[in-house]
Motif scaffolding. Structure first.
Motif, PDB file in Angstrom:
ATOM      1  N   PHE A   1     -16.490 127.050 -22.289  1.00 37.33           N
ATOM      2  CA  PHE A   1     -15.944 128.413 -22.417  1.00 37.33           C
ATOM      3  C   PHE A   1     -16.454 129.312 -21.291  1.00 37.33           C
ATOM      4  O   PHE A   1     -15.687 130.050 -20.660  1.00 37.33           O
ATOM      5  N   ILE A   2     -17.756 129.249 -21.025  1.00 41.19           N
ATOM      6  CA  ILE A   2     -18.341 130.080 -19.968  1.00 41.19           C
ATOM      7  C   ILE A   2     -17.767 129.694 -18.599  1.00 41.19           C
ATOM      8  O   ILE A   2     -17.531 130.553 -17.740  1.00 41.19           O
ATOM      9  N   SER A   3     -17.524 128.411 -18.378  1.00 42.30           N
ATOM     10  CA  SER A   3     -16.947 127.952 -17.109  1.00 42.30           C
ATOM     11  C   SER A   3     -15.582 128.594 -16.867  1.00 42.30           C
ATOM     12  O   SER A   3     -15.264 129.018 -15.745  1.00 42.30           O
ATOM     13  N   ILE A   4     -14.782 128.674 -17.908  1.00 38.71           N
ATOM     14  CA  ILE A   4     -13.451 129.285 -17.793  1.00 38.71           C
ATOM     15  C   ILE A   4     -13.574 130.770 -17.453  1.00 38.71           C
ATOM     16  O   ILE A   4     -12.865 131.289 -16.576  1.00 38.71           O
ATOM     17  N   VAL A   5     -14.489 131.452 -18.126  1.00 36.12           N
ATOM     18  CA  VAL A   5     -14.684 132.889 -17.865  1.00 36.12           C
ATOM     19  C   VAL A   5     -15.140 133.128 -16.429  1.00 36.12           C
ATOM     20  O   VAL A   5     -14.615 134.009 -15.729  1.00 36.12           O
ATOM     21  N   ILE A   6     -16.112 132.332 -15.971  1.00 33.53           N
ATOM     22  CA  ILE A   6     -16.619 132.497 -14.601  1.00 33.53           C
ATOM     23  C   ILE A   6     -15.537 132.196 -13.575  1.00 33.53           C
ATOM     24  O   ILE A   6     -15.417 132.895 -12.558  1.00 33.53           O
ATOM     25  N   PHE A   7     -14.732 131.176 -13.827  1.00 36.14           N
ATOM     26  CA  PHE A   7     -13.650 130.830 -12.894  1.00 36.14           C
ATOM     27  C   PHE A   7     -12.664 131.993 -12.752  1.00 36.14           C
ATOM     28  O   PHE A   7     -12.256 132.334 -11.634  1.00 36.14           O
TER      29      PHE A   7
ATOM     30  N   GLU B   1     -13.603 134.887   8.865  1.00 35.67           N
ATOM     31  CA  GLU B   1     -13.094 135.190   7.527  1.00 35.67           C
ATOM     32  C   GLU B   1     -12.569 133.934   6.815  1.00 35.67           C
ATOM     33  O   GLU B   1     -12.808 133.739   5.620  1.00 35.67           O
ATOM     34  N   PHE B   2     -11.828 133.090   7.537  1.00 37.39           N
ATOM     35  CA  PHE B   2     -11.265 131.883   6.925  1.00 37.39           C
ATOM     36  C   PHE B   2     -12.381 130.956   6.446  1.00 37.39           C
ATOM     37  O   PHE B   2     -12.345 130.454   5.317  1.00 37.39           O
ATOM     38  N   ALA B   3     -13.354 130.721   7.306  1.00 38.38           N
ATOM     39  CA  ALA B   3     -14.472 129.856   6.932  1.00 38.38           C
ATOM     40  C   ALA B   3     -15.221 130.429   5.736  1.00 38.38           C
ATOM     41  O   ALA B   3     -15.639 129.686   4.830  1.00 38.38           O
ATOM     42  N   ALA B   4     -15.409 131.749   5.701  1.00 36.84           N
ATOM     43  CA  ALA B   4     -16.108 132.387   4.586  1.00 36.84           C
ATOM     44  C   ALA B   4     -15.360 132.167   3.279  1.00 36.84           C
ATOM     45  O   ALA B   4     -15.969 131.921   2.228  1.00 36.84           O
ATOM     46  N   ASN B   5     -14.018 132.226   3.328  1.00 36.94           N
ATOM     47  CA  ASN B   5     -13.226 132.012   2.116  1.00 36.94           C
ATOM     48  C   ASN B   5     -13.284 130.564   1.642  1.00 36.94           C
ATOM     49  O   ASN B   5     -13.306 130.295   0.435  1.00 36.94           O
ATOM     50  N   ILE B   6     -13.306 129.618   2.587  1.00 37.03           N
ATOM     51  CA  ILE B   6     -13.431 128.215   2.209  1.00 37.03           C
ATOM     52  C   ILE B   6     -14.783 127.964   1.548  1.00 37.03           C
ATOM     53  O   ILE B   6     -14.880 127.290   0.510  1.00 37.03           O
ATOM     54  N   VAL B   7     -15.836 128.502   2.141  1.00 34.37           N
ATOM     55  CA  VAL B   7     -17.178 128.368   1.570  1.00 34.37           C
ATOM     56  C   VAL B   7     -17.212 128.962   0.163  1.00 34.37           C
ATOM     57  O   VAL B   7     -17.798 128.389  -0.771  1.00 34.37           O
ATOM     58  N   TYR B   8     -16.559 130.097   0.001  1.00 26.54           N
ATOM     59  CA  TYR B   8     -16.542 130.761  -1.302  1.00 26.54           C
ATOM     60  C   TYR B   8     -15.865 129.891  -2.360  1.00 26.54           C
ATOM     61  O   TYR B   8     -16.381 129.706  -3.467  1.00 26.54           O
ATOM     62  N   GLN B   9     -14.698 129.341  -2.022  1.00 30.34           N
ATOM     63  CA  GLN B   9     -13.957 128.523  -2.994  1.00 30.34           C
ATOM     64  C   GLN B   9     -14.741 127.258  -3.363  1.00 30.34           C
ATOM     65  O   GLN B   9     -14.779 126.858  -4.531  1.00 30.34           O
ATOM     66  N   LEU B  10     -15.363 126.645  -2.381  1.00 29.95           N
ATOM     67  CA  LEU B  10     -16.180 125.456  -2.668  1.00 29.95           C
ATOM     68  C   LEU B  10     -17.395 125.830  -3.517  1.00 29.95           C
ATOM     69  O   LEU B  10     -17.819 125.055  -4.386  1.00 29.95           O
ATOM     70  N   SER B  11     -17.944 127.022  -3.281  1.00 29.92           N
ATOM     71  CA  SER B  11     -19.083 127.492  -4.083  1.00 29.92           C
ATOM     72  C   SER B  11     -18.665 127.731  -5.527  1.00 29.92           C
ATOM     73  O   SER B  11     -19.446 127.474  -6.454  1.00 29.92           O
ATOM     74  N   VAL B  12     -17.429 128.212  -5.718  1.00 30.53           N
ATOM     75  CA  VAL B  12     -16.919 128.432  -7.073  1.00 30.53           C
ATOM     76  C   VAL B  12     -16.857 127.112  -7.835  1.00 30.53           C
ATOM     77  O   VAL B  12     -17.343 126.993  -8.966  1.00 30.53           O
ATOM     78  N   ILE B  13     -16.258 126.107  -7.204  1.00 31.13           N
ATOM     79  CA  ILE B  13     -16.110 124.802  -7.865  1.00 31.13           C
ATOM     80  C   ILE B  13     -17.488 124.171  -8.107  1.00 31.13           C
ATOM     81  O   ILE B  13     -17.732 123.593  -9.174  1.00 31.13           O
ATOM     82  N   THR B  14     -18.372 124.269  -7.114  1.00 35.31           N
ATOM     83  CA  THR B  14     -19.718 123.717  -7.270  1.00 35.31           C
ATOM     84  C   THR B  14     -20.446 124.378  -8.432  1.00 35.31           C
ATOM     85  O   THR B  14     -21.140 123.717  -9.219  1.00 35.31           O
ATOM     86  N   ALA B  15     -20.280 125.699  -8.575  1.00 37.40           N
ATOM     87  CA  ALA B  15     -20.920 126.424  -9.672  1.00 37.40           C
ATOM     88  C   ALA B  15     -20.405 125.945 -11.025  1.00 37.40           C
ATOM     89  O   ALA B  15     -21.175 125.753 -11.969  1.00 37.40           O
ATOM     90  N   ILE B  16     -19.085 125.735 -11.131  1.00 39.87           N
ATOM     91  CA  ILE B  16     -18.492 125.252 -12.376  1.00 39.87           C
ATOM     92  C   ILE B  16     -19.051 123.870 -12.729  1.00 39.87           C
ATOM     93  O   ILE B  16     -19.391 123.582 -13.883  1.00 39.87           O
ATOM     94  N   VAL B  17     -19.153 123.020 -11.716  1.00 37.13           N
ATOM     95  CA  VAL B  17     -19.686 121.673 -11.927  1.00 37.13           C
ATOM     96  C   VAL B  17     -21.143 121.737 -12.418  1.00 37.13           C
ATOM     97  O   VAL B  17     -21.540 121.026 -13.350  1.00 37.13           O
ATOM     98  N   ASN B  18     -21.937 122.599 -11.800  1.00 32.70           N
ATOM     99  CA  ASN B  18     -23.343 122.728 -12.190  1.00 32.70           C
ATOM    100  C   ASN B  18     -23.489 123.290 -13.604  1.00 32.70           C
ATOM    101  O   ASN B  18     -24.430 122.930 -14.330  1.00 32.70           O
ATOM    102  N   ILE B  19     -22.569 124.170 -13.990  1.00 39.16           N
ATOM    103  CA  ILE B  19     -22.608 124.730 -15.344  1.00 39.16           C
ATOM    104  C   ILE B  19     -22.425 123.621 -16.374  1.00 39.16           C
ATOM    105  O   ILE B  19     -23.123 123.570 -17.385  1.00 39.16           O
ATOM    106  N   MET B  20     -21.514 122.714 -16.105  1.00 35.52           N
ATOM    107  CA  MET B  20     -21.246 121.618 -17.034  1.00 35.52           C
ATOM    108  C   MET B  20     -22.398 120.609 -17.083  1.00 35.52           C
ATOM    109  O   MET B  20     -22.483 119.802 -17.996  1.00 35.52           O
ATOM    110  N   GLN B  21     -23.264 120.654 -16.101  1.00 34.46           N
ATOM    111  CA  GLN B  21     -24.408 119.743 -16.056  1.00 34.46           C
ATOM    112  C   GLN B  21     -25.575 120.254 -16.893  1.00 34.46           C
ATOM    113  O   GLN B  21     -26.413 119.467 -17.351  1.00 34.46           O
ATOM    114  N   THR B  22     -25.622 121.562 -17.119  1.00 33.27           N
ATOM    115  CA  THR B  22     -26.783 122.195 -17.738  1.00 33.27           C
ATOM    116  C   THR B  22     -27.200 121.596 -19.081  1.00 33.27           C
ATOM    117  O   THR B  22     -28.394 121.344 -19.303  1.00 33.27           O
TER     118      THR B  22
END
Length: 489
Positions: free
Chosen positions: A77-83, A105-126
């Motif tokens: 549930f928290i993963s969905i909210v954060i996404f 700017e483009f590179a910053a946005n790519i880094v951001y999107q990958l950070s979002v997915i990585t964060a979701i993955v780490n949340i599910m690991q907790t």
């Protein structure tokens, strides 16, 4: 921890030199935005560790399995909210409010999107990580952490030979490592713990209980994240991404030292919760003092040489390093010290389900970091002064936590804790600083020789003092017995 220290510093140097000052600052800044949203998960993580550990102490196989699966559902549930928050407010903030260098700017946005997915993955690991720690399988926890650092070292070596945007490649490979980490945690837990087997749970009252604990925990976690990431944004707004890089460099060194402390304290967290649930007050009282005291001593061993030799360390480590890196590093160690000695206190407080009043007070005090930092930056004080603000706020937090521990554990003596932790560590710190101070202010020697000399001299003084003054007679005898056992004497 020794392996982590060497690999982390070596990896950080390669990352900085490979990405460059600008890209390194962008990665720390943009990647930090998603951490701001992840405070939702931080609150739930505290609840997960608390309920899983308590259930292992008092529950049955069925209730343990039920509790774990409720925690997994909560994290989904928290993963969905954060996404949702990250892809709306977060994207807007990155593209309109941050001071990103032109053309990146483009590179910053790519880094951001990958950070979002990585964060979701780490949340599910907790929840799986919480189970390993709650069962006190610290060797497994250590192995997985070492594997993580080794894999990161490998990818840093690889990106030097890839002719593409190195910032994007680095973020992508970090994401892949995150996926791998989740996989090995799950495989181990599924094979070794019955409570990790999936089952459909309809226990609404317990789920409500977990979310209630989580909700109040969020107040404190939001304030912590606002301090760490909100202040980074303030620095970016009032100064530049180069200062963010300086703070990132300092955080790399400080986080390696802090990693020693947090890994050490992680082993005590389940014991504190279990002894509180079991009402073993005498053991709990002793455990709080010992954990705080040993944490302070462990930190002093590393902090004293770093404080005196931070500029030489940065020069040897990175060559040309960003301005203010040394100041950020030294002041951050003071902040980490206060965090280290108070960590066992909040572990006890979190062992109790009723944290509403505590979190309201703590959160209010934490947000002073943002307010006071904004005032200092607005008045054009040097940016490293924000760390002085953090130290000041943390002193207040330590006092509040001591008062709450006394309330939860009436036999806990604040005066004894102060004597054993604060007074003893101050004596050891001052005595251990005399010779390094003389070396830095009287002699003129090459940087590398200075680092070695300062470290050896501080250890020659600090370790005997920790043993003779820092430890009680019983603790000294326990230390000798442990050494005899390990050395087979």
């Amino acid at each position: 921890m020794a392996i982590l220290l060497i690999l982390s510093l070596f990896t950080a140097r390669i990352v900085f030199n490979t990405l460059g000052e600008i890209n390194y600052g962008i990665y720390n800044l943009v990647g930090g935005i998603i951490i701001f949203f992840s405070f939702l998960n931080s609150g739930l993580s505290n609840a997960t560790r608390r309920y899983v550990t308590a259930e292992i102490e008092t529950g049955t196989d069925e209730t343990q399995r039920s509790t774990f699966n409720l925690c997994v559902l909560s994290h989904i549930f928290i993963s969905i909210v954060i996404f949702i928050l990250a892809e709306t407010i977060g994207v807007w903030f990155v593209n309109t409010q941050l001071n990103i260098p032109e053309g990146r700017e483009f590179a910053a946005n790519i880094v951001y999107q990958l950070s979002v997915i990585t964060a979701i993955v780490n949340i599910m690991q907790t929840p799986f990580q919480a189970v390993i720690i709650a069962h006190e399988r610290m060797n497994i926890y250590a192995y997985f952490t070492i594997f993580d650092v080794i894999f990161k070292l490998i990818i840093i070596v690889l990106i030097q030979y890839i002719n593409f945007d190195k910032l994007i490649v680095y973020a992508l490979l970090i994401f892949i490592i995150g996926i791998f980490n989740v996989s090995i945690y799950r495989i181990y837990c599924y094979r070794n713990f019955k409570m990790c087997k999936w089952m459909f749970v309809k226990n609404k009252s317990q789920l409500k209980d977990i979310f209630s604990f989580t909700g109040w925990s969020l107040f404190g976690q939001a304030a912590v994240v606002a301090t760490n990431q909100g202040v980074s944004v303030l620095i970016n707004i009032f100064t530049s991404v180069v200062v963010n890089a300086a703070m990132g460099v300092a955080n790399t060194i400080v986080n390696v030292v802090n990693g020693f402390i947090t890994n050490f304290q992680t082993a005590f967290n389940p014991a504190i919760t279990k002894s509180y649930v079991a009402k073993d007050n005498n053991y709990l009282k002793d455990l709080l003092i010992k954990t705080s005291k040993l944490s302070s001593f462990l930190l002093l061993i590393f902090a004293i040489p770093i404080i005196f030799e931070s500029k030489n360390l940065l020069h040897i480590w990175l060559g040309d390093y960003p301005q203010y890196s040394s100041e950020f590093c030294n002041l951050s160690l003071g902040y980490i010290y206060l965090e280290a000695i108070s960590a066992p206190l909040w572990m006890l407080i979190y062992s109790n389900k009723n944290i509403k009043r505590y979190q309201i007070i703590i959160s209010s005090v934490y947000f002073l970091n943002i307010i006071l930092s904004w005032i200092l930056l607005f008045l054009k004080y040097p940016p490293y002064n924000i760390m002085i603000v953090r130290c000041f706020v943390n002193i207040i937090l330590v006092i509040i936590r001591l008062i709450y521990c006394k309330k939860l554990l009436p036999t806990f003596k604040i005066a004894l804790w102060t004597k054993e932790v604060i007074l003893k560590s101050m004596i050891i710190a001052l005595a251990s600083s005399v010779l390094p101070f003389v070396i830095k202010n009287v002699l003129s020697i090459p940087p590398f020789i200075s680092i070695i000399t300062t470290t050896i001299l501080s250890l020659i003084v600090s370790i005997p003092l920790i043993y003779t003054i820092g430890l009680t007679l019983q603790e000294r005898q326990s230390t000798i017995n442990i050494l005899k056992k390990k050395l087979h004497i």
